[in-house]
Design a protein around this motif. Structure first.
Motif, short mmCIF file in Angstrom:
data_model
loop_
_atom_site.label_atom_id
_atom_site.label_comp_id
_atom_site.label_asym_id
_atom_site.label_seq_id
_atom_site.Cartn_x
_atom_site.Cartn_y
_atom_site.Cartn_z
N GLN A 183 2.34 4.64 -5.71
CA GLN A 183 2.67 3.15 -6.39
C GLN A 183 3.46 3.43 -7.64
O GLN A 183 4.33 2.74 -8.04
N ASP A 191 9.75 2.12 6.06
CA ASP A 191 8.62 3.15 5.79
C ASP A 191 8.53 3.48 4.19
O ASP A 191 7.53 4.12 3.83
N TYR A 192 9.74 3.48 3.51
CA TYR A 192 9.67 3.63 2.24
C TYR A 192 10.54 2.67 1.42
O TYR A 192 11.54 2.27 1.99
N LYS A 234 0.59 -2.09 6.43
CA LYS A 234 -0.02 -1.00 5.57
C LYS A 234 1.08 0.02 5.54
O LYS A 234 1.61 0.69 6.52
N GLY A 235 1.76 0.45 4.19
CA GLY A 235 2.50 1.46 4.00
C GLY A 235 4.35 1.00 4.43
O GLY A 235 5.10 1.82 4.21
N LYS A 236 4.12 -0.22 4.36
CA LYS A 236 5.65 -0.72 4.83
C LYS A 236 6.18 -1.67 3.50
O LYS A 236 5.41 -1.93 2.73
N LYS A 265 -1.45 -2.90 -3.88
CA LYS A 265 -2.40 -1.78 -3.78
C LYS A 265 -3.73 -2.38 -3.77
O LYS A 265 -4.21 -2.68 -4.73
N GLU A 307 0.78 -1.20 -0.25
CA GLU A 307 -0.02 -0.07 0.07
C GLU A 307 0.74 1.09 -0.11
O GLU A 307 0.74 2.13 1.03
N PRO A 308 1.56 1.52 -1.20
CA PRO A 308 2.67 2.59 -1.25
C PRO A 308 1.61 4.00 -1.16
O PRO A 308 0.80 3.87 -1.81
N ASN A 309 2.19 5.02 -0.83
CA ASN A 309 1.81 6.31 -1.08
C ASN A 309 1.68 6.76 -2.34
O ASN A 309 0.66 7.25 -3.15
#
Length: 138
Positions: free
Chosen positions: A45, A115-116, A98-100, A70, A41-43
């Motif tokens: 994609q 985190d990114y 989520k977001g990891k 996603k 679930e990247p900010n």
């Protein structure tokens, strides 16, 4: 002559189908063959996808299969198809991340979470692993 060509085509198509990667429903069949990067679930994609596509040679050299998850969809460099259950099975295995960005080793264990997406950091971590050290020596 026609029979030889027909037989050759038939044999070629059988080998081509045999080389296709199996449908993937979870990560179990990748163990001991591949390292896995999961971008969950990247900010952005598209940015993650671009970074991964820019480093194809480095990724291939380290036997990495990557997934960008996603919603209920997955993008990947896996050469086969992903089953309908793949995303839910992945979420069940990894838990609420989520977001990891998750690095999974060839042994199936989670090696790191971030985190990114930082491929230089991931490559450095992989290159420090004993199994990777042996691969680089060979």
């Amino acid at each position: 002559m026609k029979h030889i060509v027909l037989i050759s085509i038939l044999i070629f198509s059988m080998f081509a189908q045999a080389e296709a990667a199996p449908m993937l429903s979870d990560l179990d069949s990748l163990e001991w063959k591949n390292r896995v990067i999961v971008v969950n679930e990247p900010n952005n994609q598209n940015e993650s996808l671009q970074l991964l596509k820019e480093q194809v040679a480095e990724i291939d050299d380290r036997d990495i299969i990557w997934f960008i998850i996603k919603d209920d969809n997955a993008l990947s460099n896996y050469s086969g198809r992903l089953s309908r259950e793949f995303v839910s099975n992945m979420r069940e295995r990894l838990g609420p991340v989520k977001g990891k960005v998750i690095l999974i080793g060839k042994d199936g264990g989670i090696k790191s979470q971030a985190d990114y997406l930082n491929l230089d950091s991931i490559f450095s971590e992989i290159d420090a692993m004993p199994m990777r050290q042996l691969e680089m020596q060979q």
